[in-house]
Every structure is written in structure tokens, then in C-alpha cells.
Design a protein around this motif. Structure first.
Motif, short mmCIF file in Angstrom:
data_model
loop_
_atom_site.label_atom_id
_atom_site.label_comp_id
_atom_site.label_asym_id
_atom_site.label_seq_id
_atom_site.Cartn_x
_atom_site.Cartn_y
_atom_site.Cartn_z
N LEU A 52 -6.41 1.93 -9.08
CA LEU A 52 -7.10 0.67 -8.91
C LEU A 52 -7.41 0.01 -10.25
N GLU A 53 -6.87 -1.18 -10.44
CA GLU A 53 -7.18 -2.00 -11.61
C GLU A 53 -7.91 -3.27 -11.19
N PRO A 66 -1.07 -9.25 -4.91
CA PRO A 66 0.25 -8.81 -4.48
C PRO A 66 0.38 -8.86 -2.95
N GLN A 67 1.57 -9.12 -2.46
CA GLN A 67 1.77 -9.29 -1.03
C GLN A 67 1.39 -8.05 -0.24
N TRP A 68 1.70 -6.85 -0.79
CA TRP A 68 1.36 -5.62 -0.07
C TRP A 68 -0.16 -5.51 0.13
N MET A 69 -0.93 -6.00 -0.85
CA MET A 69 -2.38 -5.94 -0.77
C MET A 69 -2.88 -6.94 0.28
N GLN A 70 -2.30 -8.11 0.32
CA GLN A 70 -2.66 -9.10 1.34
C GLN A 70 -2.36 -8.56 2.73
N ASP A 71 -1.21 -7.92 2.88
CA ASP A 71 -0.82 -7.37 4.19
C ASP A 71 -1.79 -6.28 4.64
N LYS A 75 -4.43 -6.18 7.96
CA LYS A 75 -4.45 -5.10 8.95
C LYS A 75 -5.84 -4.46 9.06
N LEU A 76 -6.51 -4.30 7.92
CA LEU A 76 -7.85 -3.71 7.94
C LEU A 76 -8.83 -4.62 8.66
N HIS A 103 -9.52 -0.31 -2.82
CA HIS A 103 -8.77 -1.53 -3.11
C HIS A 103 -9.30 -2.72 -2.31
N PHE A 104 -10.12 -2.45 -1.30
CA PHE A 104 -10.58 -3.50 -0.41
C PHE A 104 -12.11 -3.49 -0.34
#
Length: 198
Positions: A52-53, A66-71, A75-76, A103-104
């Protein structure tokens, strides 16, 4: 009935070589899907969470993340409850698990219940990690239900594909899921009725 539309997210915490957690996550996913719930599995090895940065909630403009983080965030936020599958590393929770969930922000988890599933190759079943997870999950806002499903000698309890090898697996998972689905349905109904406090 509200519970028929419940969505669950499973967090798998271990990344170490020869990990047993994947069979536990598969088993829990199968048990939830057998009750016709939708399930998303968050596996740090598959999703390749970096150290985690910058957390998702620290992006002023979320579309810059990043798109993976948005995705994952989408979902969460869609999930009604969480199942956390954790090994015990040095009497504590795995760093990959905390890194992934951190991360969230709290708003992705808040006002939703969680269930703790721990495992170990020995007889302890990972309960020391479970005690720390109670605090960790509480701070995130997804309080854990009272039952903890702990699996001792996990290599003798499940196949690689998550098929149970003893009666304890079905009864233990069933007790946890029954508590979790009751709380998830109740909290979903209340979120839908009155919203979430700002």
C-alpha cells in the motif's frame, strides 16, 4: 425476502508458498453459493495487490486511481457482508490480508457485518489471529458476528478443491453463515430504509 439478494465478499489472506487458505476460501464460496448468494473472492495472489502506497479513498478524483482499484471498490461497496479467511502468522494476521483490506476506506465496509474463518495445520485453528481480526474488522466498521469458524488440521479437513472431509466443516460453516446472513439482511434492510450516516 431481502436475504435472497445478499452479496458476499470473501477475503483470502495468505500468499505464502503451499498455502492452505485457498481450499478454505473455495469451501466457503461453495457454501454461500449453495444458499444462492452472490460471492466475490478477493485473493491477493490473483489480484496482485501491491504494498500500500496510496489508498483508494485518498484519490481526490477516484477516476485517477488504477482501474483494478476502482473495480475492487465497486465490488466491496456492492457487498452486504464479508467473510475473512485468515491463517495465523506469528500469532497474528497475515500482512497480505491487512494490506489488501487497507487499500479501501472505512466507507466501503461500514454498516455491514463480517464473519471470521481461521485455519491452521495444527490443533489451534488460528484462533489467535481471529482475536486480532475482531479488533481490525471492528475499526473498519464491519463488526464480526459472535461465532468464529476455526479449522484445525486444515489439510485433513478439506480437499484442494474445497470439498469437506468431515462433518465439522458443514456444521461449523453453517452456524457462521446463519448468523452472518441474519445480520446482513437486517443491516441491508436498515441501510435501504434510512441510509448511512454521513
Amino acid at each position: 425476502m431481502a436475504s435472497s439478494t445478499l452479496k458476499f465478499a470473501i477475503f483470502l489472506g495468505s500468499t505464502r508458498e503451499g498455502r492452505q487458505g485457498l481450499r478454505v476460501a473455495k469451501f466457503m464460496k461453495n457454501q454461500l453459493e449453495a444458499r444462492n448468494y452472490q460471492v466475490e473472492l478477493f485473493d491477493p495472489l490473483e489480484l496482485k495487490f501491491p504494498l500500500l502506497e496510496k489508498a483508494f479513498h485518498h484519490y481526490e478524483n477516484k477516476s485517477d486511481a488504477p482501474q483494478w482499484m476502482q473495480d475492487c471498490d465497486t465490488k466491496l461497496r456492492a457487498a452486504d457482508a464479508f467473510v475473512v479467511v485468515s491463517a495465523e502468522y506469528n500469532h497474528s494476521i497475515p500482512p497480505a490480508l491487512a494490506n489488501m483490506m487497507d487499500h479501501f476506506g472505512e466507507s466501503a465496509y461500514a454498516y455491514k457485518p463480517s464473519g471470521i474463518v481461521t485455519y491452521a495445520s495444527g490443533i489451534g485453528g488460528g484462533v489467535r489471529a481471529a482475536m486480532q481480526l475482531r479488533i481490525f474488522l471492528g475499526v473498519l466498521g464491519c463488526l464480526s458476528v459472535s461465532d468464529i469458524f476455526s479449522i484445525p488440521k486444515v489439510h485433513e479437513a478439506l480437499t484442494d478443491e474445497g470439498k469437506p472431509l468431515n462433518d465439522h466443516m458443514i456444521s461449523g460453516a453453517g452456524k457462521l453463515i446463519t448468523q452472518l446472513e441474519w445480520m446482513a439482511a437486517a443491516m441491508k434492510n436498515h441501510r435501504d430504509a434510512v441510509g448511512i450516516p454521513k
